[in-house]
Design a protein around this motif. Sequence first.
Motif, PDB file in Angstrom:
ATOM      1  N   ARG A 195      28.767  46.272  28.529  1.00 21.23           N
ATOM      2  CA  ARG A 195      28.705  45.367  29.679  1.00 21.23           C
ATOM      3  C   ARG A 195      29.647  45.805  30.789  1.00 21.23           C
ATOM      4  O   ARG A 195      29.279  45.836  31.965  1.00 21.23           O
ATOM      5  CB  ARG A 195      29.050  43.945  29.237  1.00 21.23           C
ATOM      6  N   GLU A 196      30.863  46.144  30.433  1.00 21.61           N
ATOM      7  CA  GLU A 196      31.844  46.514  31.445  1.00 21.61           C
ATOM      8  C   GLU A 196      31.557  47.890  32.034  1.00 21.61           C
ATOM      9  O   GLU A 196      31.839  48.141  33.208  1.00 21.61           O
ATOM     10  CB  GLU A 196      33.261  46.460  30.871  1.00 21.61           C
ATOM     11  N   ALA A 197      30.971  48.793  31.251  1.00 21.12           N
ATOM     12  CA  ALA A 197      30.599  50.097  31.793  1.00 21.12           C
ATOM     13  C   ALA A 197      29.554  49.936  32.886  1.00 21.12           C
ATOM     14  O   ALA A 197      29.609  50.583  33.936  1.00 21.12           O
ATOM     15  CB  ALA A 197      30.064  50.995  30.683  1.00 21.12           C
ATOM     16  N   VAL A 198      28.595  49.052  32.657  1.00 20.26           N
ATOM     17  CA  VAL A 198      27.544  48.810  33.639  1.00 20.26           C
ATOM     18  C   VAL A 198      28.072  48.008  34.818  1.00 20.26           C
ATOM     19  O   VAL A 198      27.783  48.304  35.976  1.00 20.26           O
ATOM     20  CB  VAL A 198      26.355  48.079  32.973  1.00 20.26           C
ATOM     21  N   ALA A 199      28.883  46.984  34.528  1.00 21.46           N
ATOM     22  CA  ALA A 199      29.445  46.170  35.603  1.00 21.46           C
ATOM     23  C   ALA A 199      30.318  47.004  36.516  1.00 21.46           C
ATOM     24  O   ALA A 199      30.326  46.830  37.730  1.00 21.46           O
ATOM     25  CB  ALA A 199      30.251  45.013  35.014  1.00 21.46           C
ATOM     26  N   GLY A 200      31.041  47.967  35.911  1.00 23.45           N
ATOM     27  CA  GLY A 200      31.889  48.825  36.728  1.00 23.45           C
ATOM     28  C   GLY A 200      31.086  49.707  37.648  1.00 23.45           C
ATOM     29  O   GLY A 200      31.544  50.123  38.701  1.00 23.45           O
ATOM     30  N   ALA A 201      29.835  49.988  37.239  1.00 20.73           N
ATOM     31  CA  ALA A 201      29.001  50.886  38.039  1.00 20.73           C
ATOM     32  C   ALA A 201      28.307  50.172  39.184  1.00 20.73           C
ATOM     33  O   ALA A 201      28.192  50.680  40.287  1.00 20.73           O
ATOM     34  CB  ALA A 201      27.964  51.559  37.143  1.00 20.73           C
ATOM     35  N   ASP A 202      27.804  48.953  38.915  1.00 19.45           N
ATOM     36  CA  ASP A 202      27.018  48.307  39.973  1.00 19.45           C
ATOM     37  C   ASP A 202      27.280  46.811  40.113  1.00 19.45           C
ATOM     38  O   ASP A 202      26.485  46.088  40.681  1.00 19.45           O
ATOM     39  CB  ASP A 202      25.523  48.544  39.731  1.00 19.45           C
ATOM     40  N   GLY A 203      28.404  46.346  39.524  1.00 17.72           N
ATOM     41  CA  GLY A 203      28.739  44.943  39.646  1.00 17.72           C
ATOM     42  C   GLY A 203      27.676  44.065  39.022  1.00 17.72           C
ATOM     43  O   GLY A 203      27.217  44.294  37.938  1.00 17.72           O
ATOM     44  N   GLU A 204      27.230  43.021  39.741  1.00 17.08           N
ATOM     45  CA  GLU A 204      26.244  42.091  39.227  1.00 17.08           C
ATOM     46  C   GLU A 204      24.937  42.236  39.995  1.00 17.08           C
ATOM     47  O   GLU A 204      24.289  41.266  40.357  1.00 17.08           O
ATOM     48  CB  GLU A 204      26.778  40.640  39.350  1.00 17.08           C
ATOM     49  N   PHE A 234      38.088  46.744  28.394  1.00 16.22           N
ATOM     50  CA  PHE A 234      37.011  47.657  28.762  1.00 16.22           C
ATOM     51  C   PHE A 234      36.798  47.753  30.272  1.00 16.22           C
ATOM     52  O   PHE A 234      36.132  48.663  30.749  1.00 16.22           O
ATOM     53  CB  PHE A 234      35.715  47.250  28.057  1.00 16.22           C
ATOM     54  N   ARG A 235      37.395  46.822  31.036  1.00 21.35           N
ATOM     55  CA  ARG A 235      37.273  46.897  32.490  1.00 21.35           C
ATOM     56  C   ARG A 235      38.438  47.646  33.104  1.00 21.35           C
ATOM     57  O   ARG A 235      38.255  48.441  34.037  1.00 21.35           O
ATOM     58  CB  ARG A 235      37.186  45.489  33.083  1.00 21.35           C
ATOM     59  N   THR A 236      39.652  47.404  32.616  1.00 26.40           N
ATOM     60  CA  THR A 236      40.837  47.985  33.246  1.00 26.40           C
ATOM     61  C   THR A 236      41.591  48.970  32.357  1.00 26.40           C
ATOM     62  O   THR A 236      42.437  49.710  32.846  1.00 26.40           O
ATOM     63  CB  THR A 236      41.821  46.869  33.652  1.00 26.40           C
ATOM     64  N   GLY A 237      41.321  48.959  31.048  1.00 21.43           N
ATOM     65  CA  GLY A 237      42.053  49.829  30.131  1.00 21.43           C
ATOM     66  C   GLY A 237      43.362  49.233  29.662  1.00 21.43           C
ATOM     67  O   GLY A 237      44.057  49.834  28.837  1.00 21.43           O
ATOM     68  N   ASN A 238      43.702  48.051  30.192  1.00 23.26           N
ATOM     69  CA  ASN A 238      44.936  47.368  29.808  1.00 23.26           C
ATOM     70  C   ASN A 238      44.682  45.873  29.690  1.00 23.26           C
ATOM     71  O   ASN A 238      43.649  45.363  30.138  1.00 23.26           O
ATOM     72  CB  ASN A 238      46.038  47.597  30.843  1.00 23.26           C
ATOM     73  N   ILE A 239      45.633  45.176  29.088  1.00 20.12           N
ATOM     74  CA  ILE A 239      45.599  43.721  29.062  1.00 20.12           C
ATOM     75  C   ILE A 239      46.379  43.236  30.276  1.00 20.12           C
ATOM     76  O   ILE A 239      47.539  43.617  30.470  1.00 20.12           O
ATOM     77  CB  ILE A 239      46.227  43.175  27.770  1.00 20.12           C
ATOM     78  N   THR A 240      45.752  42.418  31.099  1.00 20.76           N
ATOM     79  CA  THR A 240      46.388  41.992  32.343  1.00 20.76           C
ATOM     80  C   THR A 240      47.551  41.046  32.064  1.00 20.76           C
ATOM     81  O   THR A 240      47.634  40.413  31.003  1.00 20.76           O
ATOM     82  CB  THR A 240      45.384  41.289  33.254  1.00 20.76           C
ATOM     83  N   ARG A 241      48.426  40.942  33.042  1.00 23.84           N
ATOM     84  CA  ARG A 241      49.584  40.045  32.914  1.00 23.84           C
ATOM     85  C   ARG A 241      49.133  38.601  32.707  1.00 23.84           C
ATOM     86  O   ARG A 241      49.703  37.860  31.898  1.00 23.84           O
ATOM     87  CB  ARG A 241      50.446  40.156  34.178  1.00 23.84           C
ATOM     88  N   ALA A 242      48.069  38.212  33.419  1.00 19.21           N
ATOM     89  CA  ALA A 242      47.573  36.839  33.294  1.00 19.21           C
ATOM     90  C   ALA A 242      47.097  36.555  31.873  1.00 19.21           C
ATOM     91  O   ALA A 242      47.352  35.479  31.310  1.00 19.21           O
ATOM     92  CB  ALA A 242      46.431  36.608  34.284  1.00 19.21           C
ATOM     93  N   THR A 243      46.426  37.520  31.247  1.00 16.82           N
ATOM     94  CA  THR A 243      45.937  37.325  29.875  1.00 16.82           C
ATOM     95  C   THR A 243      47.093  37.289  28.884  1.00 16.82           C
ATOM     96  O   THR A 243      47.072  36.511  27.923  1.00 16.82           O
ATOM     97  CB  THR A 243      44.942  38.442  29.506  1.00 16.82           C
TER      98      THR A 243
END
Length: 514
Positions: free
Chosen positions: A180-189, A52-61
């Motif tokens: 959560r990620e939609a909001v975090a993407g908009a204004d962080g923490e 939900f943050r990047t649209g993909n599964i990261t290499r690290a995950t």
Amino acid sequence: MSVPPVLSSSEHAIIYVGAASLSLIIGTRNDSGSFSLLEHLDKPLPMARDIFRTGNITRATVEQAAGILKDYLLTVREFGLPLANVRLYNTNILSEAGNHEIFLNRLQVSTGLIARLIDDGDMTRLVYQIGLRMLKKNPELREGHTFVSHIGPGNTRALYFKDGRLAAYSNYRLGIFRAREAVAGADGESAQHLTHLEEHIRGVVDHLAQDYSGYQIDNHVAIGAEIQSVAAELTTAKQGAFRITEEELERFTEKLAVLNPDELVRKLHVHYTGGEGIVPALQTNLALARRFGDEALWIPEGDFQRELMLDLMTASPHSANFQDEVVQAACEIGVRYKTDRKHADHVAGFAQQLFRELQHLHALDAKYELVLRVAAVLHEVGMFISPREHHKHSLYILLQTEIFGLSSSDGEMVALLARYHRRYNPEPNHPTFSDLTREERMIVFKLAALLRIADALDRTHAQRIKTIQLRPEGSRLYILTPGVDDTTVEQIAINSKCDLFREIYGYDILLTKP
């Protein structure tokens, strides 16, 4: 380290790649079909955060998941369990990742296991099973009007039970990590994070409340990994459930909301990825409780993800009760599109009988009986748009409609059967049908042939033929129609639609008196 017990062929393992962790259970299946747990392992994995943050599964995950799976397979081998007795499932939100097919392939290469993807229909069935167990344990919930909500990582589901039976169902595109990620993407923490989160939640809460505004609600059951994990912090369970008042939930949510991630992990004894969703989950459940005016929420006792995995191991989607719930939900869709209910039910009954008595010919799995029944109930929904080419309109409507209890692939097959219930045969270049595998196309041919005959038997929509008996003789299948002497109309309908049946099963069909 203790020595694992010597296992028999009744022992099985489930590995589940969830929204926030990767879990393993090992246990033994009893004669009753229940499952006795021998081992349960759980390790954090930030799947939902990535998706939900990047649209993909990261290499690290991806690498983290591969490493955990390697450790789990060592545990499986220590128990002496063959790979044939191990199943690997993935969360339904995985399908939203742009690289989900690459991820699934990596899991399969790493483990030698077929990586199965749970879809929204499967998840709905599992949530239904958990809700149903709650009702069975508690007479107050079972005998009243009970609203069940599931706040998942990406979606919110609602099920409404009346006297212990499912009466309504809906699914909304808002979940804990999605919000959560939609909001975090908009204004962080930022300090306004929770305020924005509440605003993000309010839309779907209002929509859900509007959809159920005409329903009497005596009890509200809240299901979900996060709220179930903290319920014991608030009260003691009775009859397999916690009863938490709205005021208690509000005070607890406010206390957790001011904690930083380290404080939250220490207080609740959870891992970081699991802890990320707890406050949004509590806020969403609190918003629902306020909107519905609930005095209290009922919350199942136990670990949601472990319950889900046990259901994957033991629950049968083909039980008679569950099939009836799915068909009833399909009937509600039919009501929405003003279909002829008596005709639909009659065709569904004939289709079911044909499927069962001709099983030796089609050799299809039992789950396709349910697919055929649902298709029979919904084959004329396209009439709502226009009688002209209503079969194509039915395809369009059903491709856009989630059918309770069916996976997306089974729902797609229902849409195709509605498309081909008339005399027009499937063609390789037809949209949707062209996307199927050769095996799936053959299933559509077999089921469409049965549906056409069932539909022709009620050609007049008057239910003239009440019952039928099948009698194969040589190259003919005689269908006996007790109590009906003149079947000219139905025979003409069968003659115009039985070419597919003849090609698939090798029989001409003749209606006759007993």
